[in-house]
Design a protein around this motif. Structure first.
Motif, PDB file in Angstrom:
ATOM      1  N   SER A 178     -25.489  36.045  15.788  1.00  0.00           N
ATOM      2  CA  SER A 178     -25.287  34.942  15.277  1.00  0.00           C
ATOM      3  C   SER A 178     -26.531  33.422  15.094  1.00  0.00           C
ATOM      4  O   SER A 178     -26.092  32.754  16.420  1.00  0.00           O
ATOM      5  CB  SER A 178     -23.996  33.647  14.807  1.00  0.00           C
ATOM      6  OG  SER A 178     -24.201  32.502  14.103  1.00  0.00           O
ATOM      7  N   LEU A 179     -27.422  32.917  14.483  1.00  0.00           N
ATOM      8  CA  LEU A 179     -27.973  31.831  14.741  1.00  0.00           C
ATOM      9  C   LEU A 179     -27.459  30.551  14.234  1.00  0.00           C
ATOM     10  O   LEU A 179     -27.845  30.052  14.690  1.00  0.00           O
ATOM     11  CB  LEU A 179     -29.120  31.757  14.218  1.00  0.00           C
ATOM     12  CG  LEU A 179     -29.895  33.528  13.788  1.00  0.00           C
ATOM     13  CD1 LEU A 179     -31.317  33.509  13.107  1.00  0.00           C
ATOM     14  CD2 LEU A 179     -30.502  33.141  15.643  1.00  0.00           C
ATOM     15  N   GLU A 180     -26.726  30.792  14.203  1.00  0.00           N
ATOM     16  CA  GLU A 180     -25.146  29.052  14.124  1.00  0.00           C
ATOM     17  C   GLU A 180     -24.144  29.054  15.369  1.00  0.00           C
ATOM     18  O   GLU A 180     -23.420  27.742  15.303  1.00  0.00           O
ATOM     19  CB  GLU A 180     -24.069  29.700  12.770  1.00  0.00           C
ATOM     20  CG  GLU A 180     -24.690  29.704  11.603  1.00  0.00           C
ATOM     21  CD  GLU A 180     -24.421  30.189  10.179  1.00  0.00           C
ATOM     22  OE1 GLU A 180     -22.694  30.356  10.539  1.00  0.00           O
ATOM     23  OE2 GLU A 180     -24.524  30.711   9.280  1.00  0.00           O
ATOM     24  N   LEU A 181     -24.784  29.587  16.397  1.00  0.00           N
ATOM     25  CA  LEU A 181     -23.791  29.350  17.470  1.00  0.00           C
ATOM     26  C   LEU A 181     -24.596  28.702  18.365  1.00  0.00           C
ATOM     27  O   LEU A 181     -25.697  28.875  18.014  1.00  0.00           O
ATOM     28  CB  LEU A 181     -23.228  31.359  18.121  1.00  0.00           C
ATOM     29  CG  LEU A 181     -22.719  31.200  17.060  1.00  0.00           C
ATOM     30  CD1 LEU A 181     -22.744  32.914  18.330  1.00  0.00           C
ATOM     31  CD2 LEU A 181     -21.191  31.420  17.068  1.00  0.00           C
ATOM     32  N   ARG A 182     -24.054  27.678  18.765  1.00  0.00           N
ATOM     33  CA  ARG A 182     -24.013  27.033  19.927  1.00  0.00           C
ATOM     34  C   ARG A 182     -24.501  27.151  21.005  1.00  0.00           C
ATOM     35  O   ARG A 182     -23.413  27.563  21.954  1.00  0.00           O
ATOM     36  CB  ARG A 182     -23.757  25.016  20.434  1.00  0.00           C
ATOM     37  CG  ARG A 182     -24.260  24.404  19.520  1.00  0.00           C
ATOM     38  CD  ARG A 182     -23.292  22.975  19.939  1.00  0.00           C
ATOM     39  NE  ARG A 182     -24.599  22.092  20.858  1.00  0.00           N
ATOM     40  CZ  ARG A 182     -23.674  21.222  21.048  1.00  0.00           C
ATOM     41  NH1 ARG A 182     -21.999  20.816  20.235  1.00  0.00           N
ATOM     42  NH2 ARG A 182     -24.333  19.713  21.754  1.00  0.00           N
ATOM     43  N   PHE A 183     -26.173  27.494  21.571  1.00  0.00           N
ATOM     44  CA  PHE A 183     -26.024  27.851  23.422  1.00  0.00           C
ATOM     45  C   PHE A 183     -25.535  29.060  23.399  1.00  0.00           C
ATOM     46  O   PHE A 183     -25.346  29.167  24.564  1.00  0.00           O
ATOM     47  CB  PHE A 183     -25.480  26.901  24.469  1.00  0.00           C
ATOM     48  CG  PHE A 183     -25.194  25.423  24.390  1.00  0.00           C
ATOM     49  CD1 PHE A 183     -27.159  25.441  23.957  1.00  0.00           C
ATOM     50  CD2 PHE A 183     -24.528  24.085  23.491  1.00  0.00           C
ATOM     51  CE1 PHE A 183     -27.561  23.947  23.469  1.00  0.00           C
ATOM     52  CE2 PHE A 183     -25.359  22.790  23.892  1.00  0.00           C
ATOM     53  CZ  PHE A 183     -25.973  22.790  23.192  1.00  0.00           C
ATOM     54  N   LYS A 184     -25.289  30.398  22.545  1.00  0.00           N
ATOM     55  CA  LYS A 184     -25.074  31.610  22.822  1.00  0.00           C
ATOM     56  C   LYS A 184     -25.623  32.114  21.530  1.00  0.00           C
ATOM     57  O   LYS A 184     -25.763  31.669  20.439  1.00  0.00           O
ATOM     58  CB  LYS A 184     -23.647  31.497  23.109  1.00  0.00           C
ATOM     59  CG  LYS A 184     -22.878  31.134  22.316  1.00  0.00           C
ATOM     60  CD  LYS A 184     -21.359  31.004  22.566  1.00  0.00           C
ATOM     61  CE  LYS A 184     -20.150  30.605  21.426  1.00  0.00           C
ATOM     62  NZ  LYS A 184     -19.596  30.151  22.625  1.00  0.00           N
ATOM     63  N   GLY A 185     -25.231  33.559  21.816  1.00  0.00           N
ATOM     64  CA  GLY A 185     -25.725  34.367  20.704  1.00  0.00           C
ATOM     65  C   GLY A 185     -25.619  35.150  19.698  1.00  0.00           C
ATOM     66  O   GLY A 185     -25.882  35.586  18.870  1.00  0.00           O
ATOM     67  N   SER A 186     -23.834  35.197  20.399  1.00  0.00           N
ATOM     68  CA  SER A 186     -23.309  36.604  19.705  1.00  0.00           C
ATOM     69  C   SER A 186     -22.065  36.034  19.932  1.00  0.00           C
ATOM     70  O   SER A 186     -21.943  35.285  20.452  1.00  0.00           O
ATOM     71  CB  SER A 186     -23.597  38.079  19.981  1.00  0.00           C
ATOM     72  OG  SER A 186     -23.240  37.673  21.389  1.00  0.00           O
ATOM     73  N   ARG A 187     -20.545  36.277  18.477  1.00  0.00           N
ATOM     74  CA  ARG A 187     -19.649  35.692  18.562  1.00  0.00           C
ATOM     75  C   ARG A 187     -18.447  36.043  19.631  1.00  0.00           C
ATOM     76  O   ARG A 187     -17.754  35.282  19.947  1.00  0.00           O
ATOM     77  CB  ARG A 187     -19.151  35.786  17.448  1.00  0.00           C
ATOM     78  CG  ARG A 187     -19.521  35.362  16.073  1.00  0.00           C
ATOM     79  CD  ARG A 187     -18.831  36.014  14.395  1.00  0.00           C
ATOM     80  NE  ARG A 187     -19.773  35.802  13.327  1.00  0.00           N
ATOM     81  CZ  ARG A 187     -20.711  36.247  13.085  1.00  0.00           C
ATOM     82  NH1 ARG A 187     -21.477  37.307  13.791  1.00  0.00           N
ATOM     83  NH2 ARG A 187     -21.925  35.262  12.114  1.00  0.00           N
ATOM     84  N   ASN A 188     -18.944  36.818  20.825  1.00  0.00           N
ATOM     85  CA  ASN A 188     -18.300  37.198  21.523  1.00  0.00           C
ATOM     86  C   ASN A 188     -17.801  36.594  22.360  1.00  0.00           C
ATOM     87  O   ASN A 188     -17.378  36.425  23.827  1.00  0.00           O
ATOM     88  CB  ASN A 188     -18.126  38.929  22.033  1.00  0.00           C
ATOM     89  CG  ASN A 188     -19.530  39.239  22.683  1.00  0.00           C
ATOM     90  OD1 ASN A 188     -20.551  38.583  21.550  1.00  0.00           O
ATOM     91  ND2 ASN A 188     -19.760  39.674  23.106  1.00  0.00           N
TER      92      ASN A 188
END
Length: 165
Positions: free
Chosen positions: A135-145
């Motif tokens: 997800s490009l919507e996350l802050r400072f990380k690349g995937s929801r997990n």
């Protein structure tokens, strides 16, 4: 002390909160599909640097809020990464560490050197990058997990406390 790195960024705003100095360590056992830094996976790649030289560059930048240990995986080189974290704390800087390991995996292994790095980390972004969770919507990380963990509060409370930012 020597450390194998892929490179550094002296003025990052994407590798944690605030203005950061990011060290990209070399070597990662996770080989996540879609990884942002695949050039850091091979432990034979990158180049050798010295933690003292890295700290000298950090000391020259009065604008820094903290350092980020990324990779690769910093937990593959816990001793030099812990030294960087300790020295950065002495300068009043915070330390973020990114890892493909989960908090639970690090604790279950009970590796003293890895736990020492964990104790010298303020914020831990844990978990493998999963392309299906990207997800490009996350802050400072690349995937929801992946989780952004407040290490000090987690250690105090005995259960995982997520960083609120």
């Amino acid at each position: 002390m020597r450390i194998k790195i892929s490179g550094v960024v002296n003025d990052s705003i994407v590798d944690g909160n605030g203005f950061r100095f990011t060290v990209f360590t070399q070597g990662c056992p996770h080989h996540c599909s879609g990884c942002h830094n695949p050039q850091t996976h091979d432990p034979k790649g990158g180049f050798w640097s010295d933690t003292e030289d890295i700290m000298n560059v950090i000391k020259e930048n009065p604008l820094l809020d903290g350092i980020t240990l990324s990779g690769g995986d910093p937990f593959m080189q816990p001793i030099p990464c812990t030294l960087l974290a300790e020295e950065s704390h002495k300068l009043g800087l915070n330390v973020w560490t990114f890892t493909g390991y989960t908090w639970e995996e690090l604790w279950a292994e009970q590796d003293k050197e890895k736990l020492n790095l964990l104790h010298h980390t303020d914020i831990l972004v844990d978990g493998r990058f999963l392309l299906s969770e990207r997800s490009l919507e996350l802050r400072f990380k690349g995937s929801r997990n992946q989780r952004t963990i407040d290490v000090k509060k987690t250690l105090e409370q005995g259960n995982i406390v997520l960083w609120k930012g």
